[in-house]
Design a protein around this motif. Structure first.
Motif, short mmCIF file in Angstrom:
data_model
loop_
_atom_site.label_atom_id
_atom_site.label_comp_id
_atom_site.label_asym_id
_atom_site.label_seq_id
_atom_site.Cartn_x
_atom_site.Cartn_y
_atom_site.Cartn_z
N GLY A 179 12.13 -29.34 34.13
CA GLY A 179 13.23 -29.34 33.15
C GLY A 179 14.58 -29.27 33.85
N VAL A 180 14.69 -28.40 34.86
CA VAL A 180 15.95 -28.27 35.58
C VAL A 180 16.25 -29.55 36.37
CG1 VAL A 180 17.14 -27.00 37.41
CG2 VAL A 180 15.74 -25.76 35.75
N LEU A 181 15.24 -30.09 37.07
CA LEU A 181 15.45 -31.31 37.85
C LEU A 181 15.82 -32.48 36.94
CD1 LEU A 181 12.46 -31.10 40.37
CD2 LEU A 181 14.88 -30.73 40.85
N LEU A 182 15.18 -32.55 35.75
CA LEU A 182 15.46 -33.66 34.83
C LEU A 182 16.89 -33.64 34.31
CD1 LEU A 182 12.06 -33.93 32.96
CD2 LEU A 182 13.22 -35.79 34.14
N LEU A 183 17.46 -32.42 34.17
CA LEU A 183 18.87 -32.37 33.74
C LEU A 183 19.74 -33.14 34.72
CD1 LEU A 183 19.45 -28.67 32.59
CD2 LEU A 183 19.70 -30.75 31.22
N VAL A 184 19.52 -32.91 36.03
CA VAL A 184 20.31 -33.61 37.05
C VAL A 184 19.99 -35.11 37.05
CG1 VAL A 184 20.78 -33.74 39.54
CG2 VAL A 184 20.33 -31.51 38.47
N LEU A 185 18.69 -35.44 37.01
CA LEU A 185 18.28 -36.85 37.10
C LEU A 185 18.77 -37.65 35.88
CD1 LEU A 185 14.65 -36.27 38.39
CD2 LEU A 185 16.45 -37.46 39.64
N TRP B 54 15.32 -42.15 43.05
CA TRP B 54 15.86 -41.48 41.84
C TRP B 54 15.05 -41.88 40.60
CZ3 TRP B 54 20.58 -38.52 41.82
CH2 TRP B 54 20.99 -38.09 40.55
N ASP B 55 14.84 -43.20 40.42
CA ASP B 55 14.12 -43.70 39.25
C ASP B 55 12.66 -43.27 39.27
OD1 ASP B 55 16.38 -44.86 38.33
OD2 ASP B 55 15.61 -46.89 38.24
N THR B 56 12.05 -43.25 40.47
CA THR B 56 10.65 -42.83 40.55
C THR B 56 10.51 -41.37 40.10
OG1 THR B 56 10.40 -44.29 42.44
CG2 THR B 56 8.61 -42.75 42.05
N LEU B 57 11.43 -40.51 40.60
CA LEU B 57 11.38 -39.09 40.20
C LEU B 57 11.61 -38.95 38.71
CD1 LEU B 57 13.34 -37.40 43.14
CD2 LEU B 57 10.95 -37.05 42.54
N LEU B 58 12.61 -39.69 38.19
CA LEU B 58 12.92 -39.62 36.75
C LEU B 58 11.70 -40.05 35.93
CD1 LEU B 58 15.16 -39.21 34.62
CD2 LEU B 58 15.88 -41.54 35.01
N ALA C 284 0.72 -41.91 29.01
CA ALA C 284 1.61 -41.48 30.10
C ALA C 284 1.19 -42.14 31.41
CB ALA C 284 1.59 -39.96 30.23
N ALA C 285 -0.13 -42.18 31.67
CA ALA C 285 -0.62 -42.77 32.92
C ALA C 285 -0.26 -44.26 32.98
CB ALA C 285 -2.13 -42.58 33.04
N LEU C 286 -0.42 -44.97 31.85
CA LEU C 286 -0.11 -46.41 31.83
C LEU C 286 1.38 -46.64 32.10
CD1 LEU C 286 -1.22 -49.29 31.13
CD2 LEU C 286 -0.35 -48.91 28.83
N LEU C 287 2.24 -45.85 31.43
CA LEU C 287 3.69 -46.04 31.62
C LEU C 287 4.12 -45.67 33.04
CD1 LEU C 287 4.99 -44.76 28.16
CD2 LEU C 287 5.04 -47.10 29.03
N ILE C 288 3.51 -44.65 33.61
CA ILE C 288 3.84 -44.28 34.99
C ILE C 288 3.44 -45.41 35.94
CG2 ILE C 288 3.13 -42.77 36.90
CD1 ILE C 288 3.18 -40.42 34.93
N PHE D 107 5.31 -49.76 39.28
CA PHE D 107 5.10 -51.14 39.69
C PHE D 107 6.42 -51.92 39.62
CE2 PHE D 107 3.67 -55.51 38.67
CZ PHE D 107 2.91 -55.75 39.80
N VAL D 108 7.15 -51.73 38.52
CA VAL D 108 8.44 -52.44 38.35
C VAL D 108 9.43 -52.00 39.43
CG1 VAL D 108 10.48 -52.67 36.87
CG2 VAL D 108 8.20 -52.84 35.87
N ILE D 109 9.54 -50.68 39.65
CA ILE D 109 10.54 -50.17 40.60
C ILE D 109 10.31 -50.75 42.00
CG2 ILE D 109 11.37 -48.08 41.79
CD1 ILE D 109 10.81 -46.53 39.17
N TYR D 110 9.03 -50.87 42.41
CA TYR D 110 8.75 -51.28 43.79
C TYR D 110 8.45 -52.77 43.97
CZ TYR D 110 9.19 -46.45 44.84
OH TYR D 110 9.74 -45.19 44.98
N THR D 111 8.36 -53.53 42.88
CA THR D 111 8.05 -54.95 43.07
C THR D 111 9.11 -55.88 42.48
OG1 THR D 111 6.78 -55.09 41.02
CG2 THR D 111 5.55 -54.56 43.02
#
Ligand code: HEM
Length: 145
Positions: free
Chosen positions: A31-37, A72-76, A113-117, A122-126
């Motif tokens: 929750g705290v990390l997501l506020l920053v991200l 950043w996007d992967t963590l988010l 959740a697993a499918l969206l992750i 896949f999108v971020i890295y390809t």
């Protein structure tokens, strides 16, 4: 009538990992990390330069060609989806009384959740920011160099 509770401060010893405790800790830390991200994400997409008007394929391709924004996007993506799915699991545990229905909801939550992750990662890295034959006006500026 008063009832005596023996050793009220002690609990029966349980073996193995306490997943509910780690889930509880995960929700607070993520929750705290997501506020920053999330606010960093909104700031870079909405406040810098032309803001939301600048968002097009070239903008996304330019961002996702930089390792900083990939991480950043992967963590988010991972933290938000696991946080959201686990939060929904808690709500199902609290409010859905029929065990079969609760189980079905939790399986569906896990699968979505697993499918969206998987798809998001896949999108971020390809993502190819400079697809062959694309209109030069639509791709990131470095593609035309
Ligand atoms: C008005 C609000 C928002 C706008 C305009 C916006 C815009 C964008 C854009 C243009 C991208 C692709 C480029 C980039 O990485 O920045 C993106 C990706 C992403 N956004 Fe947002 N966003 C918004 C709100 C949010 C919120 C509230 C969250 C999460 C709580 C979020 C989560 C994500 C994630 C995880 C990605 C990466 C998706 C992937 O490729 O796997 N966004 N967003």
């Amino acid at each position: 009538m008063a009832m005596a509770i023996e050793n009220p401060g002690t609990r029966p010893a349980r073996k193995g990992t306490n997943w509910e405790k780690w889930g509880w800790i995960y929700m607070r830390v993520s929750g705290v990390l997501l506020l920053v991200l999330v606010f960093g994400h909104l700031f870079s997409n909405l406040m810098i330069g032309d803001g939301v008007h600048a968002i097009d394929f070239g903008f996304v391709g330019g961002k996702l060609s930089q390792p900083f924004w990939k991480i950043w996007d992967t963590l988010l993506l991972w933290l938000a989806l696991i946080h959201g799915a686990n939060g929904m699991r808690t709500i199902v545990n609290d409010y859905v009384e029929r065990p079969g229905l609760a189980k079905t909801f939790k399986v569906l939550l896990f699968l979505s959740a697993a499918l969206l992750i998987l798809l998001g990662t896949f999108v971020i890295y390809t993502l190819d920011p400079c697809p062959a034959g694309a209109d030069p006006a639509l791709v990131a500026s470095f593609c035309n160099a």
